[in-house]
Design a protein around this motif. Structure first.
Motif, short mmCIF file in Angstrom:
data_model
loop_
_atom_site.label_atom_id
_atom_site.label_comp_id
_atom_site.label_asym_id
_atom_site.label_seq_id
_atom_site.Cartn_x
_atom_site.Cartn_y
_atom_site.Cartn_z
N ALA A 280 0.83 -1.21 0.00
CA ALA A 280 0.00 0.00 0.00
C ALA A 280 0.87 1.26 0.00
N ALA A 281 1.93 1.24 0.82
CA ALA A 281 2.84 2.40 0.85
C ALA A 281 3.54 2.56 -0.49
N ALA A 282 3.87 1.44 -1.12
CA ALA A 282 4.51 1.50 -2.44
C ALA A 282 3.58 2.12 -3.47
N GLY A 283 2.27 1.85 -3.34
CA GLY A 283 1.31 2.40 -4.28
C GLY A 283 1.31 3.92 -4.27
N VAL A 284 1.28 4.51 -3.09
CA VAL A 284 1.25 5.97 -3.01
C VAL A 284 2.61 6.56 -3.37
N PHE A 285 3.70 5.86 -3.02
CA PHE A 285 5.04 6.35 -3.35
C PHE A 285 5.26 6.32 -4.87
N SER A 286 4.81 5.24 -5.53
CA SER A 286 4.94 5.13 -6.99
C SER A 286 4.17 6.25 -7.68
N TRP A 287 2.98 6.52 -7.16
CA TRP A 287 2.14 7.58 -7.72
C TRP A 287 2.85 8.93 -7.63
N VAL A 288 3.49 9.18 -6.50
CA VAL A 288 4.24 10.43 -6.31
C VAL A 288 5.42 10.50 -7.28
N LEU A 289 6.12 9.37 -7.45
CA LEU A 289 7.27 9.35 -8.36
C LEU A 289 6.84 9.67 -9.79
N ILE A 290 5.74 9.07 -10.21
CA ILE A 290 5.26 9.31 -11.57
C ILE A 290 4.82 10.75 -11.73
N PHE A 291 4.11 11.28 -10.72
CA PHE A 291 3.66 12.67 -10.76
C PHE A 291 4.85 13.63 -10.85
N GLY A 292 5.93 13.27 -10.15
CA GLY A 292 7.12 14.13 -10.16
C GLY A 292 8.07 13.85 -11.31
N GLU A 293 7.68 12.96 -12.22
CA GLU A 293 8.48 12.61 -13.41
C GLU A 293 9.87 12.10 -13.04
N VAL A 294 9.96 11.40 -11.92
CA VAL A 294 11.25 10.85 -11.49
C VAL A 294 11.76 9.77 -12.46
N PRO A 295 10.90 8.80 -12.90
CA PRO A 295 11.42 7.79 -13.83
C PRO A 295 12.00 8.39 -15.10
N GLN A 296 11.37 9.46 -15.62
CA GLN A 296 11.89 10.09 -16.84
C GLN A 296 13.27 10.71 -16.59
N THR A 297 13.43 11.34 -15.44
CA THR A 297 14.72 11.96 -15.12
C THR A 297 15.82 10.91 -14.97
N VAL A 298 15.49 9.82 -14.26
CA VAL A 298 16.45 8.74 -14.08
C VAL A 298 16.79 8.09 -15.42
N ALA A 299 15.78 7.95 -16.29
CA ALA A 299 15.99 7.32 -17.61
C ALA A 299 17.01 8.10 -18.43
N VAL A 300 16.93 9.42 -18.37
CA VAL A 300 17.88 10.25 -19.12
C VAL A 300 19.30 10.00 -18.63
N TRP A 301 19.49 9.93 -17.31
CA TRP A 301 20.83 9.70 -16.76
C TRP A 301 21.34 8.31 -17.12
N ILE A 302 20.47 7.29 -16.97
CA ILE A 302 20.89 5.92 -17.26
C ILE A 302 21.28 5.76 -18.73
#
Length: 419
Positions: A280-302
């Motif tokens: 359940a905690a992961a669900g809300v944390f994942s939602w926040v990450l997506i909202f903050g475009e964290v995966p996109q930022t990390v993808a650019v670095w990787i």
């Protein structure tokens, strides 16, 4: 700000589920959009609104019931009947028994604690070094979260939105690969260190051991057969397995009684609550990450570091081995999958099941890696051996596990063969 809160709370030893919730809350407040608070609870509830998660309490219940049915002693005797006379026979027995128990328990720490109590004193009496016996038992416990049923794989399937059945099947060959490599390591150490031999049993004693263990082996056979044959979902297979386990405990071994059920159900409920709160905690944390475009930022670095799928997977191995040393398997999975999975599938075209096996096994190996290594400390505590000494004497198994990880990363077929 959110990253700082995350690091500080982890350093203070706050439970990972609370860390994820607090980090999500801090992000919402820092975003200046208080309306996002209205979605906090629905996001947590939505993460649990998945039929596949029902498999978790049922698999935990199967393990609890089988613990009470005397499974361990019978499986150890079965393994002893066929490999006990080899040089390092008890070491082989340890690994084979761990593999068979793994197909029922599905939890590394529970398996390490249980098998350490059974195998370490027995191996020490037979002339094995106590630290080696404890370390070998710990590495055998790695098989628990890999060979189905696997709670770690169920959690990954929910996070990645893939079929739980497919994810469980993806763990069969990796589990067998690790078992085979560990047994090869025992064979090499048996010659090098002169490990003791066990007694050779006659065919009559072997048949008696098989007869005593057959009902125990029916449990994983029923669970895996139901899934492979398409007769039911993993959740339904786990329910059938729980019924079989209860029947064996009550009527065959007669080591279970009705008075034991409240305690078994209570332990099952508590362990389930811990896992589901994490989800359940992961669900809300994942939602926040997506909202903050964290995966996109990390993808650019990787992408600036790894230009090929193989390079990406090798980078993931290195990073997650470090993460796994300080964070347990399921919490680590919950933290990294929302960030790395979209990159793996969307940028590098890696199959989500292949990626799930690589990520899960890497984080699980972190259980036995210093400085934290929860599984390492469990084995050390139960066996009364120093954790660092335990790690040193089992370095060959750590090296073999790293080789297995690289092979799993480079050979997708091992994870996808049953699809």
């Amino acid at each position: 700000m959110t990253a700082l809160v995350l690091v500080v709370l982890l350093a203070l030893g706050v439970p990972i589920a609370l860390v994820l919730c607090w980090a999500a809350l801090v992000f919402i407040l820092a975003s200046g959009n208080p309306l996002l608070l209205d979605s906090f609870a629905p996001q947590m509830f939505g993460a649990l609104d998945n039929f596949g998660l029902l498999a978790i309490p049922l698999f935990i219940l199967v393990g609890e019931l089988m613990n009470g049915a005397g499974i361990t002693v019978r499986l150890v005797r079965l393994a002893a009947a066929f490999v006990g006379a080899l040089r390092g026979g008890l070491a082989y027995i340890n690994l084979l028994a761990n593999m068979m128990v793994a197909s029922i328990l599905g939890s590394a720490t529970a398996q390490i604690a249980m098998m350490s109590q059974v195998m370490v004193p027995e191996m020490e009496r037979a002339g094995y070094d106590r630290a080696f016996a404890a370390g070998l038992t710990a590495y055998g416990g790695l098989l628990g979260p890999i060979i189905p049923p696997s709670i770690v794989f169920v959690v990954y399937a929910v996070l990645a939105q893939v079929a739980v059945r497919d994810m469980l099947l993806a763990g069969i060959l990796p589990g067998l690969l690790l078992t085979g490599l560990f047994m090869g390591t025992v064979a090499a150490l048996g010659r090098w260190r002169g490990l003791p031999r066990g007694a050779k049993l006659g065919w009559r004693d072997r048949l008696l051991a098989v007869r005593a263990a057959v009902p125990m082996l029916l449990i994983p056979a029923v669970i895996i057969g139901t899934i492979l044959g398409g007769y039911g979902s993993p959740t339904e297979a786990a329910a059938v397995g729980a019924v079989c386990a209860a029947g064996i405990g009550f009527f065959h071994t007669r080591t279970l009684a009705l008075r034991d059920l409240p305690a078994i159900l209570l332990r099952t409920g508590l362990n389930t609550a811990l896992v589901l709160f994490l989800v359940a905690a992961a669900g809300v944390f994942s939602w926040v990450l997506i909202f903050g475009e964290v995966p996109q930022t990390v993808a650019v670095w990787i992408q600036s570091v790894a230009t090929t799928p193989v390079g990406f997977l090798l980078l993931v191995l290195v990073v997650l081995l470090v993460v796994g040393t300080v964070i347990d398997g399921i919490p680590g999975l919950i933290m990294v999958v929302p960030i790395l999975l979209p990159i793996a599938t969307g940028v590098y075209g890696i199959h989500p099941l292949h990626f799930g096996v690589v990520v899960s096994v890497t984080l699980i190996l972190g259980l036995l890696s210093p400085p934290v290594g929860i599984g390492l400390h469990v084995a050390a505590s139960v066996s009364e051996v120093g954790a660092l000494r335990l790690f040193r004497v089992t370095l060959p198994f750590f090296a073999v596990a790293i080789v297995a990880l690289v092979v799993l990363a480079l050979v997708p077929w091992l994870s996808l063969a049953f699809l």
